[in-house]
Design an enzyme around this catalytic site. Sequence first.
Site, mmCIF file in Angstrom:
data_model
loop_
_atom_site.group_PDB
_atom_site.id
_atom_site.type_symbol
_atom_site.label_atom_id
_atom_site.label_comp_id
_atom_site.label_asym_id
_atom_site.label_seq_id
_atom_site.Cartn_x
_atom_site.Cartn_y
_atom_site.Cartn_z
ATOM 1 N N PHE A 177 26.836 97.770 81.520
ATOM 2 C CA PHE A 177 27.388 98.612 82.610
ATOM 3 C C PHE A 177 28.204 97.937 83.371
ATOM 4 O O PHE A 177 27.992 96.724 83.586
ATOM 5 C CB PHE A 177 26.272 99.294 83.619
ATOM 6 C CG PHE A 177 25.515 100.597 82.977
ATOM 7 C CD1 PHE A 177 24.811 100.510 81.843
ATOM 8 C CD2 PHE A 177 25.489 101.500 83.411
ATOM 9 C CE1 PHE A 177 23.940 101.391 81.252
ATOM 10 C CE2 PHE A 177 24.770 103.019 83.062
ATOM 11 C CZ PHE A 177 23.780 102.536 81.772
ATOM 12 N N LYS A 232 31.661 90.141 77.002
ATOM 13 C CA LYS A 232 30.310 90.023 76.797
ATOM 14 C C LYS A 232 30.037 90.481 75.423
ATOM 15 O O LYS A 232 28.875 90.735 75.025
ATOM 16 C CB LYS A 232 29.657 90.746 77.808
ATOM 17 C CG LYS A 232 30.002 90.433 79.323
ATOM 18 C CD LYS A 232 28.928 90.679 80.078
ATOM 19 C CE LYS A 232 29.290 90.208 81.838
ATOM 20 N NZ LYS A 232 28.148 90.355 82.677
ATOM 21 N N LYS A 280 10.060 80.861 107.578
ATOM 22 C CA LYS A 280 11.275 81.675 107.891
ATOM 23 C C LYS A 280 12.386 80.927 108.700
ATOM 24 O O LYS A 280 11.562 80.131 109.472
ATOM 25 C CB LYS A 280 10.424 82.701 108.810
ATOM 26 C CG LYS A 280 11.526 83.798 109.147
ATOM 27 C CD LYS A 280 10.803 84.797 110.186
ATOM 28 C CE LYS A 280 11.762 85.568 110.762
ATOM 29 N NZ LYS A 280 11.375 86.230 111.944
ATOM 30 N N ASP A 335 24.562 88.226 91.262
ATOM 31 C CA ASP A 335 25.481 87.270 90.394
ATOM 32 C C ASP A 335 25.052 85.951 91.192
ATOM 33 O O ASP A 335 25.466 84.765 90.795
ATOM 34 C CB ASP A 335 26.863 87.605 90.755
ATOM 35 C CG ASP A 335 27.467 88.621 89.607
ATOM 36 O OD1 ASP A 335 26.706 88.896 88.663
ATOM 37 O OD2 ASP A 335 28.404 89.414 90.191
ATOM 38 N N LYS A 339 35.019 93.402 80.556
ATOM 39 C CA LYS A 339 33.725 92.747 80.332
ATOM 40 C C LYS A 339 33.220 93.275 78.969
ATOM 41 O O LYS A 339 32.318 92.419 78.520
ATOM 42 C CB LYS A 339 32.773 93.491 81.359
ATOM 43 C CG LYS A 339 33.080 93.185 82.824
ATOM 44 C CD LYS A 339 32.185 93.824 84.084
ATOM 45 C CE LYS A 339 32.870 93.388 85.349
ATOM 46 N NZ LYS A 339 32.196 94.227 86.222
ATOM 47 N N ASN A 383 21.530 94.140 96.401
ATOM 48 C CA ASN A 383 22.424 95.246 96.231
ATOM 49 C C ASN A 383 21.849 96.674 96.453
ATOM 50 O O ASN A 383 20.322 96.753 96.089
ATOM 51 C CB ASN A 383 23.163 95.330 94.974
ATOM 52 C CG ASN A 383 22.263 95.363 93.827
ATOM 53 O OD1 ASN A 383 21.830 96.236 93.448
ATOM 54 N ND2 ASN A 383 22.302 94.170 93.255
HETATM 55 N N1 CTP Z 1 24.843 91.153 83.852
HETATM 56 C C1 CTP Z 1 24.058 90.629 83.494
HETATM 57 N N2 CTP Z 1 23.684 89.246 84.317
HETATM 58 C C2 CTP Z 1 24.287 88.922 85.392
HETATM 59 C C3 CTP Z 1 25.134 89.947 85.793
HETATM 60 C C4 CTP Z 1 25.481 90.972 85.348
HETATM 61 O O1 CTP Z 1 23.629 90.623 82.401
HETATM 62 N N3 CTP Z 1 24.011 87.822 86.028
HETATM 63 C C5 CTP Z 1 25.188 92.469 83.223
HETATM 64 C C6 CTP Z 1 24.847 93.948 84.105
HETATM 65 O O2 CTP Z 1 23.585 94.264 83.903
HETATM 66 C C7 CTP Z 1 25.884 94.799 83.518
HETATM 67 C C8 CTP Z 1 27.112 93.814 83.256
HETATM 68 O O3 CTP Z 1 26.599 92.445 83.019
HETATM 69 O O4 CTP Z 1 25.546 95.432 82.231
HETATM 70 C C9 CTP Z 1 28.206 93.967 84.368
HETATM 71 O O5 CTP Z 1 27.720 93.573 85.420
HETATM 72 P P1 CTP Z 1 28.558 93.707 86.630
HETATM 73 O O6 CTP Z 1 27.943 93.108 87.909
HETATM 74 O O7 CTP Z 1 29.656 94.940 86.856
HETATM 75 O O8 CTP Z 1 29.885 92.361 86.377
HETATM 76 P P2 CTP Z 1 29.855 91.143 86.319
HETATM 77 O O9 CTP Z 1 29.624 90.425 84.960
HETATM 78 O O10 CTP Z 1 28.451 90.512 87.276
HETATM 79 O O11 CTP Z 1 31.178 90.683 86.957
HETATM 80 P P3 CTP Z 1 31.768 90.880 88.460
HETATM 81 O O12 CTP Z 1 30.294 90.994 89.389
HETATM 82 O O13 CTP Z 1 32.507 90.077 88.893
HETATM 83 O O14 CTP Z 1 32.416 92.092 88.504
#
Ligand code: CTP
Length: 399
Positions: A322, A340, A287, A277, A336, A208
Amino acid sequence: MKNAKIVLGVSASIAAYKAVELLRLLVVEGAEVRVVMSANAGKFIAPLTFEALSGHPVYHAQFDAPNSAEMEHIRVAEKADLLVVAPATASMLGKMAHGLADDALSSLHLAFKGPVLIAPAMNEGMWWHPAVQGNIATLKSRGVKFVDPEPGELACGVIGPGRLADISVIREKIKSYFCQRDDLIGIRFLITAGPTHEAIDPVRYLSNPSSGKMGYALAEQVKARGGEVVLISGPTYLKPPEGVDFKPCKRADEMNDLVQEHLENCDVLVMSAAVGDFATETLAKEKIKKQGDAGLVLKLVPTKDILLDVAKRNLDKLVVGFAAESQNLLESALEKLKKKNLDLIVANDISASGIGFQSDFNQVTIIDREENMENLPLKPKREIADLLLDRILSRLKHS
Ligand code: CTP
């Protein structure tokens, strides 16, 4: 910055006009600024502009100063708290590194006994030249601090590092000299930053656009305020701030392992990383080749949610997450926060232009466990970092 005495050195770069805005911002903040120009800087911008804005004579002609018998430039140097050279050309860096003194600015630099901050600006090829990098290393070894140039389109048409850093970034760095705080002494932060890379094959990965700027700004401000930092970072182009314990990683599972390893020894966990994710179920050893017009189907599996895992363990840590959202910002962030088990969550709208992932600026809402929401105006990430650290500190004090 009331009563701060600053010498602003301007050298002969196309970016010299940006020093006018820097001067204006410093004066607005209450600093007393004297401007000194290199021999050729006047070819880019007239000394009168600086004179009008600073309210003081500008020293630019070493041997023709109105009162040269008094060595005016040296007197100014003696009185200042900080010398800022912005923009600094390759030539000026060379003079400063080698102790040359053939114009007002380089002479003042030699006479100056206080801290020096340099914001270089030059062509990308010049920036990478070993002579320039050697001069920078020499100056750093003497304790000189730098605000590195940014990548971008340069006046010569080339795209690369060399553009003078954003003026707000330089201003913040200057402010940190005068507003030094040590309120985080004894507090240990574990900060994650940047994106993760999930490999598909040896040359491709899923990722990303996270730049890591927010997490690195946090790490830098924690250090500036006396705290300890372990910075776990996915791949970025940023230099780790000085003094942090830097742990680089690529994949989400590597980041998770590092978080687990260092969690025990921290007081505060800040997950500013944009953790991927999903990862591919299998990693192709070679490759993957195109098969005519046939598409490619990848099976993705979820990565471990690092924060969720920490929440389940119910450790005695202050935990900050975040939430980067493109819709329903506050509702999703709140969800969240609860799911969390976070003390604070920083929500930012990634659909808004000019803020977020790659930018030096951000506009965020901080939500706490009690569901209080604080909307912050658009600010440089370094300022947002400081405000977030203030909120963290206040929660630590009341816990
Ligand atoms: N985070 C984490 N581990 C993951 C994904 C996210 O610890 N595998 C943490 C990120 O560092 C951030 C928070 O969870 O502090 C929220 O991340 P975000 O990507 O906004 O949300 P997700 O929980 O992944 O949900 P979604 O992508 O479905 O919005």
